[in-house]
Enzyme design. Structure first.
Site, PDB file in Angstrom:
ATOM      1  CG  ASP A 207      11.357  -4.646  -7.791  1.00  0.00           C
ATOM      2  OD1 ASP A 207      10.520  -5.395  -8.005  1.00  0.00           O
ATOM      3  OD2 ASP A 207      12.030  -3.990  -8.596  1.00  0.00           O
TER       4      ASP A 207
ATOM      5  CG  LEU B 299      -1.932  -1.206   1.516  1.00  0.00           C
ATOM      6  CD1 LEU B 299      -2.747  -1.202   2.650  1.00  0.00           C
ATOM      7  CD2 LEU B 299      -2.758  -1.163   0.390  1.00  0.00           C
TER       8      LEU B 299
END
Length: 309
Positions: free
Chosen positions: A261, A228
């Site tokens: 990532d 989020l």
């Protein structure tokens, strides 16, 4: 983590995925259609979703190995050097003669948000044959981390090899496809998606993050994590009735490139060490937050010692 026979695995995390050179320029505002704007000097750095996740895990101390393809050019050397610096085992990165290394063209606005266009280059040549040749790596790894910047048939082959080896699959379906192969979804433990990806893959445009997580698990994912941004994440384990909210960490964002990532690599590293999903997500939120406080992707990833309290 031990294997099914009780022996120790040689690697915590095996990443099968892309390696790109990031070509980044900062602008006062991102251009609209047909518009030209002036930016800063071009910055070249190591990136690619697979390589980023490998670097994030390795910098945190996880024993990490990368299966990828790069070209025999200067960018390929840049990427290999960056992985070595992070501590990743690069013996299984194939150098493709006559091919260009994948590149990502990144425009970063004043708020730190970015727009990215990727040219796959050698990533498009990572094949199921490469996966078959690396089968011992899957048996030697606790967690296999996958994304979708390599050919879909290669991702499917990696999932099959992970299943045969009893390795846990962390799947980050990015770039988000029109639909996700049910076999890939069923292997994901967890499926790691941002809000945009969760909305599209769940088919619930009007819902919220908790609803998307439940829908994706109902569709077959073993567990789901929805990132989020600055708000943190939601983690829905396989047996939990409802997702658990993991609060974000307040930081001043400089560049969000590669933050997802960083989160995924950190999550994989924690899961390989035996952490429960929610605990792993809490740690990964801290890593993702730390990464946005510095420019670049891999160059921004923290070690454990560099994490804020």
């Amino acid at each position: 983590m031990t294997d099914e026979s009780g022996g120790m695995r040689a690697y915590d995390v095996l990443v099968v995925g892309s390696a790109n050179a990031d070509l980044m320029v900062r602008v006062d505002r991102r251009p609209g259609a047909g518009e030209t704007v002036l930016g800063t000097d071009l910055v070249e750095s190591a990136g690619g979703k697979g390589a980023n996740q490998a670097a994030a895990a390795a910098r945190l101390g996880a024993r990490t190995v990368l299966l990828a393809r790069v070209g025999d050019d200067a960018y390929g050397e840049l990427l290999l050097d960056a992985q070595r610096s992070a501590g990743t085992d690069v013996r299984h990165v194939r150098v493709e003669g006559g091919a260009r290394t994948g590149t990502a063209m990144i425009v970063v606005g004043p708020d730190g948000d970015n727009a990215i266009v990727v040219s796959p280059g050698a990533n498009a040549r990572l094949s199921p044959d490469d996966v078959a040749a690396a089968r011992p790596l899957f048996a030697a790894s606790a967690v296999v981390c996958l994304q979708l910047e390599i050919p879909p048939e290669t991702v499917r082959a990696a999932v099959a090899s992970a299943g045969e080896a009893g390795a846990r699959v962390v799947l980050n379906p990015s770039p988000v496809p029109d639909g996700l192969d049910p076999e890939l979804l069923a292997a994901a433990d967890p499926l790691v998606v941002n809000e945009h990806e969760a909305r599209l893959l769940s088919g619930d445009a009007a819902g919220d993050a908790a609803g998307w997580a439940r829908a994706l698990r109902d569709r077959g994912a073993r567990s789901v994590v929805v990132t989020l941004g600055g708000e943190g994440a939601l983690a829905l384990d396989g047996t939990a009735p409802e997702p658990v909210a993991v609060p974000g960490v307040v930081v001043r964002a400089v560049d969000t490139t590669g933050a997802g990532d960083a989160f995924t690599g950190a999550l994989a590293a924690q899961l390989a060490g035996g952490a429960p999903l929610v605990e792993a997500a809490r740690f990964a939120v801290r890593v993702g937050a730390a990464s946005v406080t510095r420019p670049g992707a891999q160059s921004s990833y923290p070690t454990v010692a560099e994490l804020p309290a």
